[in-house]
Write a protein that holds these residues in place. Structure first.
Motif, PDB file in Angstrom:
ATOM      1  N   ILE A 195      -2.935  -8.289  -9.570  1.00  0.00           N
ATOM      2  CA  ILE A 195      -3.869  -7.724  -8.587  1.00  0.00           C
ATOM      3  C   ILE A 195      -3.795  -8.501  -7.274  1.00  0.00           C
TER       4      ILE A 195
ATOM      5  N   PHE B 272      -7.900   0.254  -4.481  1.00  0.00           N
ATOM      6  CA  PHE B 272      -7.445  -0.359  -5.727  1.00  0.00           C
ATOM      7  C   PHE B 272      -8.060   0.286  -6.974  1.00  0.00           C
TER       8      PHE B 272
ATOM      9  N   TYR C   8      -1.580  -5.551   0.589  1.00  0.00           N
ATOM     10  CA  TYR C   8      -2.592  -4.714   1.241  1.00  0.00           C
ATOM     11  C   TYR C   8      -3.130  -5.406   2.503  1.00  0.00           C
TER      12      TYR C   8
END
Length: 574
Positions: free
Chosen positions: A110, A164, A117
């Motif tokens: 993640i 996400f 991102y």
């Protein structure tokens, strides 16, 4: 098959050695310039078949693990983990930690995507371009921005969460520290909003957490990821991934407080720099530094808070035989502000003149002491002795005793005599009375109530959770309230707060005439109490785990095992 054998099968020593030097094939072996010493003719040989290396110039040699241990300054277990992570080989686990390990990998995954991102936000959005202008206005170059992998979190309540949540469930995003629960059930908000993002990397280059600097004057100015399955702030030094080679080369590290300080000092050409991500330097961070260099220059902010932080850091360095110097910048400036105002050359001049850490401590402890008054001199001497007693090397201790004696204008023999006296147990006048405080709890209270200058140094570390179920919890709460309201603290105020029984016990332990203490000793007491608190939590969790196993509640068991893993990690780090 053992993990070491799996690594040897999967990883070529030639490939690893080629990361440190250029190798050329010569017959069945590979040769190159030795990465461990300077030479003109290649004497470093790697045997791929036997998975061994040897330098005929300096004599160093060994296997794949020896090579990584020497070059990366790692222990053997750390070298195994380093190679396993780098080449994506699973480490052996027992059933208890299996779920926790899966979560750890999920968080890393993640975080890596979050970094992409944030980077896209910085370079590909209109809001990000304004953040880029902010960075350029602070004189950060494109090279620095890219080297540090800086990004940007949009000034939106939930832009990251919306992006996400298509791939990850909210629970995993929350455990990664990227989102926080909203005010309504099922609502989540981004943790980082309107902030320049500084990724925090492990030594293997994996994204373990983030720091964010507001561009909208929001509070706090800097915000860190919370501690997670993967991230314990006190166990990592920001920027070490980038600067460790230069630290080894310089045989000295520059320690600063924050991300912007690191970026500015690094960009100015002092690439042997790391940041402690705050002013609470930990023993674990000092141990990390010692792997790469024998010396450190502590360069926290030049204001009063920076002074106090340096005074907390030096005793930890002393105890772990890390030679320290302290650079105090003028005008209360931090390294970022100083270099932007006066330039790198002036900064380098001050670095060279930075005084020895122990001399700084003498000055710091004695700056409000009148050495002409015997009582004040005695009190200062006994405070300094607490730090001298922490030194394990007799030669180093002898040198610092000389410095202390010279500063105090007393004989060295007298300092040694007092140290010997304080080794003997001091019997209490009321030994028959039952002691309600733990030894570390008792000593901490003695320090705070007999040395008023200590509370401002310790207040940031006094967490009520460390004192849960301890008799001193109301006292600590009283001290926090007094400090916040800028009031003095004493037994009378505590009695007025209704803690009559506690006042009696506190008065008794203060009558023991305890010796003056150093900041380091006080922090040791706090660490002991924190460990005790965590061990209590662990014991309670173990009972809950047993109940969950009996009931077959798998969901609750998974959650409890995760908590147990987290608490165990914190205990091991102390």
């Amino acid at each position: 098959m053992e993990i070491t054998e799996k690594i040897k099968e999967a990883v070529s020593i030639v490939e690893v050695a080629s990361q440190y030097t250029t190798l050329k094939k010569r017959g069945k072996k590979w040769v190159g310039l030795c990465p461990f010493h300077s030479e003109k003719d290649p004497s470093f040989t790697v045997d791929e078949e036997k998975q061994l290396f040897h330098c005929f110039g300096c004599g160093i040699g060994g296997d794949l693990f020896s090579l990584v241990m020497e070059k990366e300054n790692l222990t053997f277990p750390e070298a195994i983990r380093y190679l396993a992570e780098k080449y994506h080989l699973p480490l052996p686990e027992d059933k208890t930690t299996y779920r926790a390990s899966k979560l750890e990998e999920k968080i890393f995954e993640i975080n890596e995507k979050a970094l992409t991102y944030f980077r896209n936000n910085l370079f590909k959005t209109a809001e990000g371009k304004k953040a880029l202008e902010y960075l350029r206005a602070r004189n950060f170059t494109e090279e620095t921005i890219n080297k540090l992998k800086l990004g940007y979190a949009l000034n939106s309540w939930d832009s990251l969460f919306r992006e996400f949540s298509r791939t990850y469930n909210p629970q995993d995003l929350e455990k990664a520290g990227l989102i926080i629960p909203g005010s309504r059930a099922g609502e989540y908000r981004d943790r980082f909003r309107g902030r320049v993002i500084f990724p925090i990397l492990t030594l293997t280059g994996r994204v373990v957490a983030f720091g964010g600097r507001t561009t909208f004057d929001a509070q706090p100015k800097y915000l860190n990821s919370p501690e997670t399955q993967n991230f314990t702030k006190g166990n990592i030094l920001y920027g070490l991934y980038l600067s460790r080679d230069q630290i080894k080369k310089a045989e000295e590290a520059i320690l600063v407080e924050g991300y912007a300080d690191f970026a500015t000092v690094f960009q100015a050409g002092f690439q042997n720099v790391v940041a402690s991500m705050g002013t609470s330097l930990t023993p674990q961070q000092v141990n990390q530094l010692r792997r790469y260099a024998p010396r450190v220059i502590i360069n926290y902010d030049g204001d009063e808070a920076g002074l106090k932080a340096s005074a907390r850091a030096v005793p930890i360095c002393l105890e772990r035989s890390l030679q320290s110097r302290v650079l105090l910048l003028p005008e209360g400036l931090d390294p970022d502000g100083f270099i932007r105002k006066y330039g790198a050359e002036k900064y380098e001049q001050l670095l060279r003149k930075a005084p020895d850490g122990f001399r700084f401590l003498l000055w710091f402890y004695g700056r409000q002491v009148n050495l002409r008054k015997p009582e004040e001199k005695s009190r200062l001497a006994r405070m300094v002795i607490q730090d001298l007693k922490r030194l394990t090397d007799p030669i180093i201790r002898n040198e610092y005793v000389k410095q202390a004696a010279e500063y105090l204008k007393i004989g060295e023999e007298l300092l040694y005599e007092i140290m010997e006296e304080e080794k003997a147990p001091q019997p209490s006048a009321n030994q028959e009375e039952k002691e309600i405080f733990l030894p570390a709890e008792k000593r901490l209270l003695q320090i705070i109530f007999t040395q008023e200058e200590m509370l401002p140094l310790l207040i940031g570390e006094l967490k009520l959770e460390y004192f849960e179920e301890l008799p001193s919890k109301p006292i600590i709460k009283y001290l926090q309230d007094c400090f916040q309201l800028n009031r003095s603290w004493d037994l009378t105020g505590l009695q007025e707060a209704g803690e009559v029984q506690l006042v009696q016990h506190l008065a008794r332990l203060l009558q023991e005439d305890p010796p003056p203490a150093s900041v380091g000793e006080a922090l040791d007491c706090l660490n002991t109490l924190r460990k005790t608190s965590l061990q209590k939590k662990l014991k309670f969790l173990q009972r809950e785990i047993s109940l969950a196993e009996k009931k077959g509640d798998k969901e609750k068991l998974t959650s409890l095992l995760y908590l147990k893993h987290e608490i165990t990690k914190q205990i091991m780090a102390l």
